[in-house]
Design a protein around this motif. Structure first.
Motif, PDB file in Angstrom:
ATOM      1  N   PHE A  99       0.853  -1.194   0.000  1.00 50.15           N
ATOM      2  CA  PHE A  99       0.000   0.000   0.000  1.00 50.15           C
ATOM      3  C   PHE A  99       0.882   1.235   0.000  1.00 50.15           C
ATOM      4  O   PHE A  99       2.035   1.193   0.442  1.00 50.15           O
ATOM      5  CB  PHE A  99      -0.905   0.037   1.243  1.00 50.15           C
ATOM      6  N   MET A 100       0.328   2.354  -0.450  1.00 52.21           N
ATOM      7  CA  MET A 100       1.043   3.627  -0.453  1.00 52.21           C
ATOM      8  C   MET A 100       0.450   4.555   0.607  1.00 52.21           C
ATOM      9  O   MET A 100      -0.761   4.792   0.639  1.00 52.21           O
ATOM     10  CB  MET A 100       0.956   4.296  -1.823  1.00 52.21           C
ATOM     11  N   LEU A 101       1.315   5.057   1.473  1.00 47.92           N
ATOM     12  CA  LEU A 101       0.923   6.026   2.498  1.00 47.92           C
ATOM     13  C   LEU A 101       1.286   7.433   2.024  1.00 47.92           C
ATOM     14  O   LEU A 101       2.408   7.671   1.576  1.00 47.92           O
ATOM     15  CB  LEU A 101       1.652   5.728   3.816  1.00 47.92           C
ATOM     16  N   LYS A 102       0.336   8.351   2.123  1.00 52.42           N
ATOM     17  CA  LYS A 102       0.575   9.743   1.733  1.00 52.42           C
ATOM     18  C   LYS A 102       0.646  10.613   2.979  1.00 52.42           C
ATOM     19  O   LYS A 102      -0.142  10.464   3.913  1.00 52.42           O
ATOM     20  CB  LYS A 102      -0.544  10.247   0.821  1.00 52.42           C
ATOM     21  N   ALA A 103       1.598  11.549   2.973  1.00 56.55           N
ATOM     22  CA  ALA A 103       1.747  12.453   4.116  1.00 56.55           C
ATOM     23  C   ALA A 103       2.327  13.772   3.643  1.00 56.55           C
ATOM     24  O   ALA A 103       2.921  13.865   2.567  1.00 56.55           O
ATOM     25  CB  ALA A 103       2.660  11.830   5.169  1.00 56.55           C
ATOM     26  N   THR A 104       2.154  14.783   4.448  1.00 54.04           N
ATOM     27  CA  THR A 104       2.748  16.090   4.184  1.00 54.04           C
ATOM     28  C   THR A 104       3.645  16.451   5.353  1.00 54.04           C
ATOM     29  O   THR A 104       3.207  16.492   6.506  1.00 54.04           O
ATOM     30  CB  THR A 104       1.665  17.171   4.009  1.00 54.04           C
ATOM     31  N   VAL A 105       4.924  16.693   5.056  1.00 50.85           N
ATOM     32  CA  VAL A 105       5.912  17.020   6.083  1.00 50.85           C
ATOM     33  C   VAL A 105       6.598  18.327   5.700  1.00 50.85           C
ATOM     34  O   VAL A 105       7.218  18.411   4.639  1.00 50.85           O
ATOM     35  CB  VAL A 105       6.957  15.896   6.241  1.00 50.85           C
TER      36      VAL A 105
END
Length: 296
Positions: A99-105
């Motif tokens: 699975f692909m996890l999306k995040a904003t850092v």
């Protein structure tokens, strides 16, 4: 159908009863797992390859020095279209898929791939991933700061490897967290009653990051699975009947395994790019054909 309750070993009276209560439990457990798989196969997937689904972090459990089990549960959208299927959505995927996890850092959008693995009793709308946290990693920073109860964005599943249950021999070579997809495939093969493949695992790891060691040790009780650990330059306490080398995996290890019979073995590799290339060079020297090598 409810999951059968596992009897205590002391419930067996040691009188050679036929059937034994432990045998009855194993039979009922297989029926339960088959029914569960059938239910999932006919359900709607919580995940999509083209859009993100919301999953809430429900638990974080430390595994080794810098690896953790993260468990996520599906969050049903407040507004949903009418579904053709009556069944509740489930997390659906094949062994080794990711699975692909999306995040904003810090204003930067990131995405990383993680392989779900089965650990303990998993609910239909949950999944667990084994994640290594790096000291200066951007996604690691996001995950370190992620509190239980927070929502995350996931999409998938991805990965096109198709498991064959009719190979005579399969060799798995993993490095570090590359054990995750390898482990899911091994579990699937061992749980298939019609699979008689001889399975061998070479696992290269750090002494403080022998991932899924207890799980692998439990699987070694199957008649057709064995594994060897290669822990570079470190002496590791060895479990009963466990094979551990305090060095890197070398070409001689593969030569000993194949012993001139490389053409009849299916080989799966998962690790860094450099690691995989070195291993493929060793395999070609052993006579393994390219079509019998799969790299994740």
């Amino acid at each position: 159908m409810e999951r059968p309750i596992k009897p205590d070993p002391s419930d067996c009276c040691q009188s050679d009863c036929n059937p034994c209560i432990l045998d009855v439990y194993e039979h009922q457990l297989k029926k339960y797992e088959k029914a569960l798989k059938s239910t999932r196969d006919s359900s709607v997937n919580c995940l999509s390859q083209t859009s993100y689904s919301i999953f809430r972090l429900t638990s974080v459990e430390k595994h080794t020095k810098d690896t953790f089990f993260y468990t996520f549960a599906f969050v049903k959208p407040e507004k949903t279209e009418t579904l053709i299927h009556k069944e509740a959505p489930c997390v659906l995927y094949h062994p080794s898929q990711y699975f692909m996890l999306k995040a904003t850092v810090e204003g930067e959008s990131l995405s990383r791939a993680y392989t779900p693995i089965n650990v303990g009793d998993q609910k239909n709308q949950e999944f667990t991933v084994l994640i290594k946290l790096y000291e200066n990693g951007k996604m690691s920073k996001y995950l370190k700061d992620l509190d239980v109860g927070k929502n995350t964005l996931w999409r998938g599943p991805y990965g096109d490897y198709v498991i064959s249950y009719h190979e005579k021999y399969m060799l798995f070579i993993a490095q570090g967290t590359g054990i995750a997809p390898i482990y899911t495939i091994i579990c699937d093969l061992l749980q298939n009653e019609e699979c008689f493949t001889f399975l061998k695992l070479f696992f290269c790891c750090d002494h403080y990051n022998v991932l899924l060691r207890d799980e692998l040790y439990a699987l070694s009780h199957f008649w057709n699975f064995t594994y060897q650990l290669f822990v570079n330059n470190v002496s590791l306490e060895v479990k009963y009947n466990e094979t551990v080398y305090s060095r890197k995996l070398e070409s001689k290890d593969l030569e000993t395994y194949f012993d001139g019979n490389g053409k009849n073995v299916k080989v799966l590799i998962c690790g860094s790019v450099n690691f995989s290339e070195h291993i493929k060079t060793y395999l070609r020297q052993c006579g393994v054909e390219q079509e019998n090598i799969f790299t994740f």
